[in-house]
Write a protein that holds these residues in place. Structure first.
Motif, PDB file in Angstrom:
ATOM      1  N   ALA A   1     -55.901  67.964 -18.197  1.00  0.00           N
ATOM      2  CA  ALA A   1     -57.155  67.378 -18.684  1.00  0.00           C
ATOM      3  C   ALA A   1     -56.841  66.464 -19.871  1.00  0.00           C
ATOM      4  CB  ALA A   1     -58.133  68.472 -19.099  1.00  0.00           C
ATOM      5  N   PRO A   2     -57.748  65.553 -20.185  1.00  0.00           N
ATOM      6  CA  PRO A   2     -57.553  64.715 -21.363  1.00  0.00           C
ATOM      7  C   PRO A   2     -57.479  65.572 -22.631  1.00  0.00           C
ATOM      8  CG  PRO A   2     -59.325  63.856 -19.993  1.00  0.00           C
ATOM      9  CD  PRO A   2     -58.984  65.214 -19.454  1.00  0.00           C
TER      10      PRO A   2
ATOM     11  N   GLY B   1     -61.008  60.289 -18.375  1.00  0.00           N
ATOM     12  CA  GLY B   1     -59.688  60.710 -17.909  1.00  0.00           C
ATOM     13  C   GLY B   1     -59.805  61.632 -16.712  1.00  0.00           C
ATOM     14  N   ILE B   2     -58.667  62.171 -16.293  1.00  0.00           N
ATOM     15  CA  ILE B   2     -58.613  63.055 -15.130  1.00  0.00           C
ATOM     16  C   ILE B   2     -58.716  64.498 -15.601  1.00  0.00           C
ATOM     17  CG2 ILE B   2     -57.289  63.743 -13.103  1.00  0.00           C
ATOM     18  CD1 ILE B   2     -55.749  61.030 -13.481  1.00  0.00           C
ATOM     19  N   HIS B   3     -59.672  65.240 -14.990  1.00  0.00           N
ATOM     20  CA  HIS B   3     -59.910  66.638 -15.316  1.00  0.00           C
ATOM     21  C   HIS B   3     -59.555  67.476 -14.083  1.00  0.00           C
ATOM     22  CE1 HIS B   3     -62.551  65.747 -18.896  1.00  0.00           C
ATOM     23  NE2 HIS B   3     -62.534  64.580 -18.271  1.00  0.00           N
ATOM     24  N   GLY B   4     -58.533  68.314 -14.188  1.00  0.00           N
ATOM     25  CA  GLY B   4     -58.177  69.194 -13.083  1.00  0.00           C
ATOM     26  C   GLY B   4     -59.171  70.341 -12.977  1.00  0.00           C
ATOM     27  N   ILE B   5     -59.494  70.725 -11.721  1.00  0.00           N
ATOM     28  CA  ILE B   5     -60.397  71.849 -11.496  1.00  0.00           C
ATOM     29  C   ILE B   5     -59.734  72.851 -10.555  1.00  0.00           C
ATOM     30  CG2 ILE B   5     -62.527  70.576 -11.935  1.00  0.00           C
ATOM     31  CD1 ILE B   5     -62.885  70.394  -8.838  1.00  0.00           C
ATOM     32  N   LYS B   6     -60.199  74.091 -10.638  1.00  0.00           N
ATOM     33  CA  LYS B   6     -59.653  75.146  -9.785  1.00  0.00           C
ATOM     34  C   LYS B   6     -60.722  76.181  -9.501  1.00  0.00           C
ATOM     35  CE  LYS B   6     -58.252  77.999 -13.693  1.00  0.00           C
ATOM     36  NZ  LYS B   6     -57.163  78.599 -14.438  1.00  0.00           N
TER      37      LYS B   6
ATOM     38  N   ILE C   1     -52.957  59.867 -16.042  1.00  0.00           N
ATOM     39  CA  ILE C   1     -52.378  60.128 -14.722  1.00  0.00           C
ATOM     40  C   ILE C   1     -50.931  60.605 -14.821  1.00  0.00           C
ATOM     41  CG2 ILE C   1     -51.700  57.722 -14.297  1.00  0.00           C
ATOM     42  CD1 ILE C   1     -52.942  60.193 -11.604  1.00  0.00           C
ATOM     43  N   GLU C   2     -50.166  60.070 -15.765  1.00  0.00           N
ATOM     44  CA  GLU C   2     -48.764  60.479 -15.880  1.00  0.00           C
ATOM     45  C   GLU C   2     -48.648  61.966 -16.219  1.00  0.00           C
ATOM     46  OE1 GLU C   2     -44.835  59.426 -18.506  1.00  0.00           O
ATOM     47  OE2 GLU C   2     -46.210  57.790 -18.056  1.00  0.00           O
ATOM     48  N   ALA C   3     -49.395  62.410 -17.225  1.00  0.00           N
ATOM     49  CA  ALA C   3     -49.369  63.833 -17.597  1.00  0.00           C
ATOM     50  C   ALA C   3     -49.969  64.695 -16.492  1.00  0.00           C
ATOM     51  CB  ALA C   3     -50.131  64.052 -18.905  1.00  0.00           C
ATOM     52  N   PHE C   4     -51.055  64.206 -15.885  1.00  0.00           N
ATOM     53  CA  PHE C   4     -51.719  64.971 -14.826  1.00  0.00           C
ATOM     54  C   PHE C   4     -50.789  65.178 -13.630  1.00  0.00           C
ATOM     55  CE2 PHE C   4     -54.541  65.487 -11.142  1.00  0.00           C
ATOM     56  CZ  PHE C   4     -55.312  66.549 -11.586  1.00  0.00           C
ATOM     57  N   SER C   5     -50.045  64.143 -13.267  1.00  0.00           N
ATOM     58  CA  SER C   5     -49.170  64.243 -12.094  1.00  0.00           C
ATOM     59  C   SER C   5     -48.007  65.205 -12.309  1.00  0.00           C
ATOM     60  CB  SER C   5     -48.658  62.860 -11.690  1.00  0.00           C
ATOM     61  OG  SER C   5     -47.869  62.309 -12.711  1.00  0.00           O
ATOM     62  N   LYS C   6     -47.753  65.604 -13.551  1.00  0.00           N
ATOM     63  CA  LYS C   6     -46.656  66.538 -13.860  1.00  0.00           C
ATOM     64  C   LYS C   6     -47.121  67.986 -13.993  1.00  0.00           C
ATOM     65  CE  LYS C   6     -43.984  62.991 -16.216  1.00  0.00           C
ATOM     66  NZ  LYS C   6     -43.505  62.491 -17.510  1.00  0.00           N
ATOM     67  N   VAL C   7     -48.406  68.253 -13.751  1.00  0.00           N
ATOM     68  CA  VAL C   7     -48.937  69.619 -13.861  1.00  0.00           C
ATOM     69  C   VAL C   7     -48.184  70.528 -12.888  1.00  0.00           C
ATOM     70  CG1 VAL C   7     -50.973  71.064 -13.441  1.00  0.00           C
ATOM     71  CG2 VAL C   7     -51.197  68.908 -14.688  1.00  0.00           C
ATOM     72  N   LYS C   8     -47.780  71.686 -13.370  1.00  0.00           N
ATOM     73  CA  LYS C   8     -47.020  72.649 -12.569  1.00  0.00           C
ATOM     74  C   LYS C   8     -47.963  73.708 -12.016  1.00  0.00           C
ATOM     75  CE  LYS C   8     -42.993  70.914 -13.750  1.00  0.00           C
ATOM     76  NZ  LYS C   8     -42.569  69.801 -12.968  1.00  0.00           N
TER      77      LYS C   8
END
Length: 188
Positions: free
Chosen positions: A64-65, A87-92, A113-120
């Motif tokens: 998330a931002p 920004g991009i907010h991941g949801i689950k 997007i750069e940080a988001f694409s590296k989420v593990k």
């Protein structure tokens, strides 16, 4: 004052996302659509179509931002979340994340997007996540356009027209509701 209050509430758009056990393609434990594109100040209504799901912000680094507060819904309940940070907010879905129930809300831009694409992630979520990132990269709005997209493909013209009609009907209902409330206030 009342007009200002009600018109401020109408300014933000609400996009709906379904929480499903299975989508039309047979994919289990999904948000539909998995990725939505909105503007700052808009909301997403997560609809509990199938019981046993919830929605929550991802709590992984980069999901998330910066400065965004965590949030979550109750199990098997509809939930509306307003997004005020771009920004991009991941949801689950907390109970089903490992089964792949993840998605994203893109608010205004994709600067993170750069940080988001590296989420593990782990489990099936780890396998679905690259498709979510690709969907964001391939469908990120240019300018002020708002879009929604499933992980598999961008929306068809028919789906876009259906969503537009739904939005128009929602606006008509909101205007009617405001007129009714104003009439009641004037009657007092």
């Amino acid at each position: 004052f009342f007009l200002l209050f009600f018109s401020a509430n109408l300014m933000g758009k609400t996009v709906e996302v379904k929480m499903l056990n299975k989508d039309k393609d047979g994919q289990t434990h999904v948000f539909e659509p998995a990725v939505v594109f909105i503007e700052k100040g808009d909301s997403v209504k997560f609809i509990s179509v199938d019981k046993g799901h919830n929605v929550a912000s991802m709590d992984k680094k980069g999901s998330a931002p910066a400065g965004v507060k965590k949030w979550k819904s109750k199990i098997s309940k509809d939930y509306t979340q307003k997004f005020d940070v771009e920004g991009i907010h991941g949801i689950k879905c907390k109970p089903h994340m490992v089964m792949g129930m993840v998605g994203a809300v893109v608010v205004g831009n994709t600067n993170n997007i750069e940080a988001f694409s590296k989420v593990k992630l782990i489990g099936k979520a780890k396998k679905r996540f690259p498709n979510i990132v690709a969907t964001i990269k391939n469908n990120a709005p240019k300018g002020k356009a708002r879009k929604t997209a499933s992980v598999e493909e961008a929306p068809s013209v028919e789906a876009s027209l259906a969503q537009l009609q739904k939005d128009v009907n929602g606006l008509k209902a909101a205007v009617k509701d405001i007129q009714s409330k104003l009439e009641k206030l004037e009657a007092k």
